[in-house]
Every structure is written in structure tokens, then in C-alpha cells.
Design a protein around this motif. Structure first.
Motif, short mmCIF file in Angstrom:
data_model
loop_
_atom_site.label_atom_id
_atom_site.label_comp_id
_atom_site.label_asym_id
_atom_site.label_seq_id
_atom_site.Cartn_x
_atom_site.Cartn_y
_atom_site.Cartn_z
N LEU A 167 0.92 -1.10 0.03
CA LEU A 167 -0.06 -0.03 -0.12
C LEU A 167 0.90 1.05 -0.09
CD1 LEU A 167 -2.64 1.38 0.29
CD2 LEU A 167 -2.44 1.22 2.73
N LEU A 186 -8.77 -0.52 3.75
CA LEU A 186 -8.78 -0.35 2.16
C LEU A 186 -10.19 -0.14 1.68
CD1 LEU A 186 -5.70 -1.42 2.76
CD2 LEU A 186 -6.11 -2.49 0.25
N LEU A 189 -11.53 3.37 0.52
CA LEU A 189 -10.44 4.16 0.46
C LEU A 189 -10.11 4.66 -1.11
CD1 LEU A 189 -7.76 5.24 1.85
CD2 LEU A 189 -6.67 3.31 0.80
N MET A 191 -8.38 5.26 -4.28
CA MET A 191 -7.53 4.56 -4.93
C MET A 191 -7.35 4.81 -6.41
SD MET A 191 -7.32 1.06 -2.78
CE MET A 191 -5.45 0.86 -2.87
N THR A 204 -4.76 -7.87 -7.65
CA THR A 204 -5.30 -6.88 -6.91
C THR A 204 -6.89 -7.07 -6.64
OG1 THR A 204 -3.76 -5.08 -7.51
CG2 THR A 204 -5.94 -4.21 -6.61
N PRO A 215 -12.96 -0.66 -2.61
CA PRO A 215 -12.34 0.74 -2.45
C PRO A 215 -13.12 1.56 -3.31
CG PRO A 215 -11.11 -0.73 -3.73
CD PRO A 215 -12.14 -1.76 -2.81
N LEU A 239 -2.01 0.04 -4.90
CA LEU A 239 -1.32 -0.85 -4.60
C LEU A 239 -0.24 -1.09 -5.66
CD1 LEU A 239 -4.01 -3.38 -3.15
CD2 LEU A 239 -2.48 -2.09 -1.90
#
Length: 305
Positions: A167, A186, A189, A191, A204, A215, A239
Motif C-alpha cells: 500500500l 482499504l 479508500l 485509490m 489486486t 475501495p 497498491l
């Protein structure tokens, strides 16, 4: 004896007779006989056999160190021999998956060209199975892919290193105020993720499904460099493969790596693949040996320390 020493080194590096036998396309009993013959010729045990586990003796460690030097001298011999065959600059074509092209190849090419200024390296990119096909068809000299090719006897697959996801967040991100982050952080979150279609994005997505995470995906981009540059502006996380994250990269972009146990336990092996060694020119065999040495524990580390 020299050939048996090469086989012995393969056993040491694969930490298993079975795995070494598979790598060498030999049966395990045949390989065991060769190691026993080497020990008989040397008059000393190279391994301590503790149950099914092998441990190097002091003599075994010395012999392994000799095998590394032997490999190096052999590579230098092949390189010098090849110089008599042609006065033209050596050209090597490497096939690389898209992720590998961005994470692994730059450092390798830099190291190789610094050591061999006359070497010309070309790169062809594609998905891992496409690179495997190019290797089989001898359209590339060897490939580096974020996987292994174990179901095709015409291709030799040699593991280079294990990669995992990490991360990455801007240093000013609010979530870093927490003392310790876990996988559930996560969820929701913001992203920026790599575009679909690569092993990295597939891993992922599988990770999100495994932990039931959703996310807030703001962007999908097929360039690690673009992702890194946009994180601070978008106040988002991502990620990224550990192999891509260099201290200077993080420093230049004011980013912070968060270590989460569950992320580090999910690994993907990056491997070098090549065809029948008898088909490879001496210069390519030499570069393969140098590539293996580059990613060996004693070489340059591909991952963030």
C-alpha cells in the motif's frame, strides 16, 4: 566432475533434490546418484541429510562458492569466445510482460549496459503467455515474466524473485494518523489502480474479493509512473508491486509505504524463461547467467529494503 558440480549448485539453489531435478529435466534418483558420485570423487560429504531436509556441510559451502566462481569464469569465457565470431555489437532481445517492463527491466538493462557498453538490448512486451510463445518461436532470446511456465517442456523457467503488493499513500494522507493499518482500512479508500488485464490488476482484484473490500476507485491507468505522480494530487492510495518501489522514487514523490501483513503474504514469482540452451548463442547464455546473478541474493536487490 565439473558437470556434477553444476548439478550440485542447482540442488543448493533450489533447496530440494526434487525441485532441482525438475529444473534439470532429470529424475530425482538420477540426480541423487550424480551427487553421490561427486561426494565419492571428492572424498567428503557435501550435505548433511536430516530426514528429508538437506543441509550444506562446511565442505559443501566451499564447493558451492567454487561453483559460483566456476559459473562466472565460464560466462566470461563464452563472452570472449563470442567476440571472435563477430566484430558487430552484440544484440539481445528480451521479452517482458508489461508489469515486468516497468518494474524489473529498467534496473537490469542499466546494469547490463553499464558493464557492457557495446551491448544493444531490445525489448518486446506482451502478456506472459505471449512472451512464452515468442520464446518458443525463438523471436526473443529470453523472457522475464511475472509468472512461471511449468506446463511446457520446451521452455525452461527459472525463478528470479518473489514479488508482493504494498500500500502506497501520500505522506500527508489522513489515514496515516492511525497507528496501524489493517486490510479493512482499504474499504472505501480512494485509490488509483492499474488498468485491467495484467497479473498485477488480477491479483489486486482477487485480493479485494478475498477480503470483501470495495475501495473507491478514482482512476485506472496502465502506467506505474503516472499512478505515482497522481497520488498526491488526488489524495489517493494505490497498491504497487514491491519490486517497483525504490527509496528515491518514494522520496521524489513524497510517498509512504504502509506494510500490511496480509498484503506481504500474497506473493507472485517473477521468472526468467528460455528455450533449449543448445539453440542459444554464447552471448545469450552469458547474459542469462548474468541476469540470474543480478537477481541472486548476492546481487542487486530488486525489492525495496
Amino acid at each position: 566432475m565439473l558437470e556434477d558440480i553444476r548439478l550440485f549448485a542447482t540442488v543448493v539453489e533450489h533447496t530440494s533434490l526434487n525441485r532441482a531435478a525438475e529444473r534439470l529435466n532429470m529424475t530425482q534418483p538420477a540426480l541423487s546418484r550424480r551427487i553421490a558420485r561427486l561426494e565419492q570423487e571428492l572424498g567428503i560429504d557435501l550435505f548433511r541429510r536430516i530426514g528429508k531436509r538437506l543441509e550444506l556441510t562446511a565442505a559443501g559451502q566451499l564447493t558451492y562458492e567454487f561453483s559460483i566462481e566456476l559459473r562466472r569464469f565460464h560466462g566470461e569465457y563464452l563472452q570472449r569466445l563470442n567476440s571472435f565470431k563477430s566484430e558487430e555489437a552484440a544484440v539481445t532481445t528480451i521479452g517482458a510482460s508489461l508489469t515486468t517492463l516497468q518494474t524489473t527491466l529498467p534496473g537490469l538493462i542499466t546494469a547490463m549496459t553499464e558493464k557492457h557498453p557495446n551491448l544493444e538490448i531490445k525489448a518486446v512486451t506482451g502478456k506472459s503467455h505471449e512472451i512464452a510463445t515468442l520464446v518458443k518461436e525463438r523471436k526473443v532470446d529470453f523472457g522475464i515474466v511475472a509468472s512461471s511456465v511449468e506446463d511446457d517442456p520446451s521452455i525452461t523457467s527459472v525463478p528470479l524473485f518473489d514479488d508482493s503488493l504494498m500500500l502506497v499513500l501520500p505522506r500527508t494522507h489522513y489515514i496515516l494518523e492511525r497507528t496501524q493499518l489493517v486490510m479493512n482500512d482499504l474499504n472505501g479508500l480512494p485509490m488509483i489502480l492499474f488498468a485491467p488485464g495484467t497479473w498485477y490488476r488480477t491479483m489486486t482484484d482477487e485480493l479485494f474479493r478475498q477480503y470483501n473490500l470495495k475501495p473507491d476507485v478514482r482512476m485506472e491507468i496502465d502506467s506505474f509512473e503516472a499512478i505515482v505522480r497522481l497520488l498526491s494530487a488526488c489524495r489517493a492510495g494505490t497498491l504497487l508491486p514491491k519490486s517497483y518501489l525504490r527509496p528515491q522514487l518514494l522520496e521524489d514523490n513524497e510517498l509512504y509505504v504502509v506494510r500490511i501483513k496480509e498484503l506481504e503474504s500474497i506473493k507472485r514469482t517473477t521468472s526468467l524463461i528460455h528455450g533449449n540452451p543448445a539453440w542459444l548463442p554464447a552471448s545469450t547464455r552469458y547474459l542469462i547467467e548474468e541476469t540470474l546473478a543480478f537477481f541472486s541474493p548476492g546481487g542487486r536487490e530488486p525489492n525495496l529494503s
